[in-house]
Design a protein around this motif. Structure first.
Motif, PDB file in Angstrom:
ATOM      1  N   SER A 171       2.216   1.755  -3.435  1.00 55.90           N
ATOM      2  CA  SER A 171       1.359   2.361  -4.241  1.00 55.90           C
ATOM      3  C   SER A 171       0.876   3.885  -4.143  1.00 55.90           C
ATOM      4  O   SER A 171       0.942   4.633  -5.127  1.00 55.90           O
ATOM      5  CB  SER A 171      -0.038   1.634  -4.288  1.00 55.90           C
ATOM      6  OG  SER A 171       0.337   0.120  -4.497  1.00 55.90           O
ATOM      7  N   LEU A 172       0.924   4.163  -2.887  1.00 58.47           N
ATOM      8  CA  LEU A 172       0.533   5.553  -2.479  1.00 58.47           C
ATOM      9  C   LEU A 172       1.660   6.455  -3.064  1.00 58.47           C
ATOM     10  O   LEU A 172       1.437   7.554  -3.686  1.00 58.47           O
ATOM     11  CB  LEU A 172       0.333   5.720  -1.139  1.00 58.47           C
ATOM     12  CG  LEU A 172      -0.871   5.322  -0.571  1.00 58.47           C
ATOM     13  CD1 LEU A 172      -0.881   5.131   1.055  1.00 58.47           C
ATOM     14  CD2 LEU A 172      -1.995   5.912  -1.061  1.00 58.47           C
TER      15      LEU A 172
ATOM     16  N   ASN B 225       0.737  -1.237   0.022  1.00 60.63           N
ATOM     17  CA  ASN B 225      -0.059   0.139   0.006  1.00 60.63           C
ATOM     18  C   ASN B 225       0.938   1.293   0.141  1.00 60.63           C
ATOM     19  O   ASN B 225       0.454   2.255  -0.838  1.00 60.63           O
ATOM     20  CB  ASN B 225      -0.782   0.065   1.205  1.00 60.63           C
ATOM     21  CG  ASN B 225      -2.205  -0.862   1.158  1.00 60.63           C
ATOM     22  OD1 ASN B 225      -3.437  -0.278   0.684  1.00 60.63           O
ATOM     23  ND2 ASN B 225      -2.098  -2.357   1.309  1.00 60.63           N
TER      24      ASN B 225
ATOM     25  N   ARG C  36       6.785  10.766  -5.343  1.00 59.48           N
ATOM     26  CA  ARG C  36       7.596   9.603  -6.362  1.00 59.48           C
ATOM     27  C   ARG C  36       9.022  10.283  -6.469  1.00 59.48           C
ATOM     28  O   ARG C  36      10.049   9.553  -6.551  1.00 59.48           O
ATOM     29  CB  ARG C  36       6.868   9.402  -7.465  1.00 59.48           C
ATOM     30  CG  ARG C  36       7.425   8.292  -8.370  1.00 59.48           C
ATOM     31  CD  ARG C  36       6.608   7.953  -9.320  1.00 59.48           C
ATOM     32  NE  ARG C  36       6.264   9.081 -10.532  1.00 59.48           N
ATOM     33  CZ  ARG C  36       5.099   9.657 -10.656  1.00 59.48           C
ATOM     34  NH1 ARG C  36       3.927   9.184 -10.020  1.00 59.48           N
ATOM     35  NH2 ARG C  36       4.858  10.600 -11.308  1.00 59.48           N
TER      36      ARG C  36
ATOM     37  N   GLU D  12       3.942   5.700  -5.359  1.00 64.40           N
ATOM     38  CA  GLU D  12       3.966   5.828  -6.849  1.00 64.40           C
ATOM     39  C   GLU D  12       2.927   6.540  -7.522  1.00 64.40           C
ATOM     40  O   GLU D  12       3.268   7.438  -8.522  1.00 64.40           O
ATOM     41  CB  GLU D  12       4.085   4.323  -7.478  1.00 64.40           C
ATOM     42  CG  GLU D  12       5.427   3.737  -7.131  1.00 64.40           C
ATOM     43  CD  GLU D  12       6.608   4.170  -7.846  1.00 64.40           C
ATOM     44  OE1 GLU D  12       6.432   4.649  -8.708  1.00 64.40           O
ATOM     45  OE2 GLU D  12       7.449   4.273  -7.013  1.00 64.40           O
ATOM     46  N   GLU D  13       1.780   6.813  -6.804  1.00 71.72           N
ATOM     47  CA  GLU D  13       0.833   7.559  -7.614  1.00 71.72           C
ATOM     48  C   GLU D  13       0.828   9.138  -7.239  1.00 71.72           C
ATOM     49  O   GLU D  13      -0.094   9.915  -7.883  1.00 71.72           O
ATOM     50  CB  GLU D  13      -0.464   7.125  -6.996  1.00 71.72           C
ATOM     51  CG  GLU D  13      -0.961   5.704  -7.352  1.00 71.72           C
ATOM     52  CD  GLU D  13      -2.177   4.936  -6.544  1.00 71.72           C
ATOM     53  OE1 GLU D  13      -2.733   5.464  -5.534  1.00 71.72           O
ATOM     54  OE2 GLU D  13      -2.372   3.802  -6.641  1.00 71.72           O
ATOM     55  N   ASP D  14       1.665   9.489  -6.320  1.00 68.61           N
ATOM     56  CA  ASP D  14       1.764  10.916  -6.098  1.00 68.61           C
ATOM     57  C   ASP D  14       3.018  11.447  -6.659  1.00 68.61           C
ATOM     58  O   ASP D  14       4.162  11.059  -6.341  1.00 68.61           O
ATOM     59  CB  ASP D  14       1.698  11.054  -4.572  1.00 68.61           C
ATOM     60  CG  ASP D  14       1.867  12.504  -4.081  1.00 68.61           C
ATOM     61  OD1 ASP D  14       2.841  13.175  -4.339  1.00 68.61           O
ATOM     62  OD2 ASP D  14       0.925  13.072  -3.641  1.00 68.61           O
TER      63      ASP D  14
END
Length: 346
Positions: free
Chosen positions: A301-302, A298, A310, A304-306
């Protein structure tokens, strides 16, 4: 009564089992089939219990697993009474070679299962979901969200924080060094209570710089330089941003790099929960492995999505391959420098 939709899932497995049994019955006698099944059950169950003892020590088995132990005596008796023709002979005198063969096969299967468990071959996404459904603790997603909020605040200069870029720049300026722009977050392989903390890194300095360790893992020495501390105010309390700084040196090329590491406090919290006897239900090793995997997935993912996070944070997974975090960080830093040089040339 089990719904037909659930029974339909087992149709392929049933067809395969029936086909194999039918072929075996046509080719070999029934007694041979009993001996073959007994050998498979005995060695697999023995291998499981021995590998479990090696990997988990005196940890208690589940009730369903303990029921498997009742299969050991009858299957062991059948193996002893089976001759070379794979028939059961009740009047046969058991030879010493039979005991040695059983012991050898048990040890072999146990070692194979230890390796497979260590490599996590049996832990698939489907198995993880099944474990999660049975688990009484669901901490991973919440820990990831909480820690990500801290990283996001640090990156976006919220609540009076100067921003990660400024924190690193000020430290680099005061120490007259160049520090890698990304902060690393460690996920250590071992599960001690302090793994991933600053004190753990400081203790690892002596171990990682030994000649034998350098020969096995690579010519990368590191020095724990200290911490970058910056205070901020949030929810009525004074809090600290606390980043560790390490100096990495290639003993062959003599090149030196500096990098910052954020203490992985949620993972440390999970590690400490394993030894808290007051927790009801207790937080066991399976719970820790499951929740730490969910937390890591989790959090990854958080980040990588920001876009901002990142570019500011990078996870170092020490679960597989080389367990030396300094070598992994060294590889990341040198790869980033090469990429930056390539872009500047173009």
């Amino acid at each position: 009564m089990i719904p037909l939709s659930q029974l339909a899932r087992f149709v392929p497995q049933l067809i395969l089992c029936v086909t194999c049994l039918t072929m075996h019955i046509f080719i070999y006698p029934t007694c041979s089939l009993v001996v073959g099944i007994s050998e498979a059950v005995f060695y697999l169950v023995c291998g499981y219990f021995v590998s479990h003892a090696i990997l988990h020590g005196k940890k208690k088995h589940s009730d369903r697993t303990q029921l498997l132990s009742f299969l050991l005596m009858p299957t062991f008796a059948i193996i002893l009474l089976a001759g070379q023709d794979r028939q059961i002979h009740f009047s046969i005198k058991v030879k010493k070679e039979t005991y040695l063969r059983i012991l050898q096969n048990t040890v072999t299967v146990s070692l194979v299962m230890v390796v497979l468990n260590y490599l996590r071959v049996f832990i698939t996404e489907t198995e993880t979901r099944k474990m999660l459904k049975k688990s009484k603790h669901h901490l991973g997603p919440g820990l990831a969200r909480t820690f990500f909020s801290f990283l996001e605040m640090l990156t976006k200069r919220e609540h009076g924080t100067p921003g990660l870029e400024n924190v690193l720049a000020r430290y680099a300026s005061s120490e007259h060094i160049h520090i890698h722009p990304k902060v690393f977050i460690l996920f250590p392989r071992n599960t001690s209570q302090s793994a991933g903390s600053h004190s753990w890194m400081f203790a690892k300095e002596k171990e990682y710089n030994l000649p034998d360790h350098l020969r096995r893992h690579g010519p990368v020495q590191f020095t724990f330089q200290g911490t970058i501390v910056h205070s901020y105010f949030l929810n009525g309390k004074n809090r600290d941003i606390d980043l560790a700084v390490i100096k990495i040196k290639n003993t062959e090329t003599k090149k030196v790099y500096y990098a910052a590491i954020a203490e992985n406090r949620p993972l440390i919290t999970l590690q400490k929960m394993k030894n808290m006897h007051s927790l009801r239900p207790p937080f066991c090793e399976e719970d820790f492995q499951l929740q730490s995997q969910i937390y890591k997935k989790n959090l990854t993912s958080l980040i990588e999505e920001d876009p901002a996070c990142r570019d500011s944070f990078e996870i170092v997974d020490m679960q597989g391959g080389n367990g030396d975090f300094t070598v992994k960080i060294y590889d990341r830093v040198t790869a980033a420098n090469h990429e930056s040089c390539r872009k500047s040339v173009n």
